[in-house]
Design an enzyme around this catalytic site. Sequence first.
Site, PDB file in Angstrom:
ATOM      1  CD  GLU A 208      -3.074  -1.148   2.101  1.00 23.57           C
ATOM      2  OE1 GLU A 208      -3.122  -0.225   2.927  1.00 23.57           O
ATOM      3  OE2 GLU A 208      -3.922  -2.053   2.032  1.00 23.57           O
ATOM      4  CD  GLU A 286      -8.261  -2.564   9.749  1.00 22.52           C
ATOM      5  OE1 GLU A 286      -7.885  -1.374   9.658  1.00 22.52           O
ATOM      6  OE2 GLU A 286      -8.397  -3.306   8.751  1.00 22.52           O
ATOM      7  CE  LYS A 338     -10.230  -4.147   3.724  1.00 22.19           C
ATOM      8  NZ  LYS A 338      -9.473  -5.296   4.298  1.00 22.19           N
TER       9      LYS A 338
HETATM   10  P1  PGA Z   1      -6.071  -6.423   2.267  1.00 24.83           P
HETATM   11  O1  PGA Z   1      -5.587  -5.524   3.461  1.00 24.83           O
HETATM   12  O2  PGA Z   1      -6.693  -5.570   1.236  1.00 24.83           O
HETATM   13  O3  PGA Z   1      -4.783  -7.070   1.834  1.00 24.83           O
HETATM   14  O4  PGA Z   1      -7.036  -7.432   2.851  1.00 24.83           O
HETATM   15  C1  PGA Z   1      -6.235  -4.389   3.903  1.00 24.83           C
HETATM   16  C2  PGA Z   1      -6.640  -4.553   5.331  1.00 24.83           C
HETATM   17  O5  PGA Z   1      -6.372  -5.599   5.969  1.00 24.83           O
HETATM   18  O6  PGA Z   1      -7.288  -3.659   5.866  1.00 24.83           O
HETATM   19 ZN    ZN Z   2      -7.430  -4.908   7.888  1.00 18.13          ZN
END
Ligand code: PGA
Ligand code: ZN
Length: 424
Positions: A208, A286, A338
């Site tokens: 990221e 988180e 998400k």
């Molecule tokens: P991921 O990570 O998109 O690889 O699942 C993001 C997160 O864990 O918040």
């Molecule tokens: Zn996460």
Amino acid sequence: MSEIESVSAVEILDSRGRPTLLAICRLADGVTGLASVPSGASTGANEAMELRDGDPKRHGGLGCLKAVANINGEINDTLAGRDFESQADLDRFLIELDGTANKRRLGANAILGTSLAFCRAQAAQRRRPLYAHLAQTAGVSPRLPLPMINLFSGGAHAGGQVAVQDVQIVVPAASTIRQILEVTSDVFRAATGLVSDRYQMRLLTADEGGLAPPFESSEAMLQAAVESIEVAGYRPGLDVDLTVDVAASQFYADGSYHFDGAELDTSGMIEKIAGWAGRYPLVSVEDGLDEADWKGWQSLVKRLADQTMILGDDLLCTNPARIERAIASQAANSLLLKVNQIGTLTEALAALHLARDAGWQVVVSARSGETEDDWLADLATGWAGDYIKVGSVTQSERLAKYNRLLILEATTDLKLTTLPTTLV
Ligand code: PGA
Ligand code: ZN
């Protein structure tokens, strides 16, 4: 009404160089909506299933040609010529067409691509910016979310050199996105200097875009974040706060947490997190515990919810049934949202409403595998997320979202969200 003329898809590559798909929805009156689908690396076990080809001859089995074919074939054949009044009508239709609980038949990637592309097409048909269309269909007053920005990474986003996956910063007292990004750039620059001095390395960035030097421990990441804030001339806990994505499901196995070389039980892990909350200005934790450790999450809430957000990502998977359970059992106090975890905008909206009705805070989040598409910025704004979590201030798949927020700020009357004073 919006009559669909056609839907189609193209296999494209995401920020990790892995295949994903872009969907195109054309309405009968000539407007078109395009949207691409992100993909996670530290995925929750209860997420909707993205369909991958499994053909080792292409992209190590990660190809998306089956999902693309499902859009170009069955989904297009069924949707073409049909009228849909609303996003909810379309999404309900797609869920029934798929017919499985986790969207594995047509693929959550195929279904979400269609859902998002239709949303963009309807926004265009109604001549509304995407955020305004999303706000209107959700019955929400739009506002700009507070960015939660990645500084350092470990775990599944950085080769596992330390257990904790992401350390992020927030700038709570800022009044504009532009100011937040200025402060963040200062802190990121300071962090870059610190990493090159301390670890004799230039920028090695994680999935990221965060910095990922060979930290000696997860806590060293938090310590380095505080130092970076200070070097940049800001006050930790006043000007700039920290958040952490522990992503504990990634290192939980055989009944214990395999954490930075130690084996911890649930209470050991909670003590570890409580120690950080005492020493660092942490406003959000988180996935502090495993996605199936429901009792542990209840203890974590009892112990720390008055100090910090107890934010559920893998625990909740943007899944209304899991969120209801967490609300009823007080296993979290905030939702990481998400949309590709659940697979349609309408189900993600149900998740949002549940969280809001319970008085929870909401963080609208990207995935570690992203594209240059910027719809997430409109979603976080239109649905009035308290925070948006996109990754660092490097890499264009991240900046597409921040830049969209800057443009919205400069060209509309939208205001930045104000957080409850207990968290500021
Ligand atoms: P991921 O990570 O998109 O690889 O699942 C993001 C997160 O864990 O918040
Ligand atoms: Zn996460």
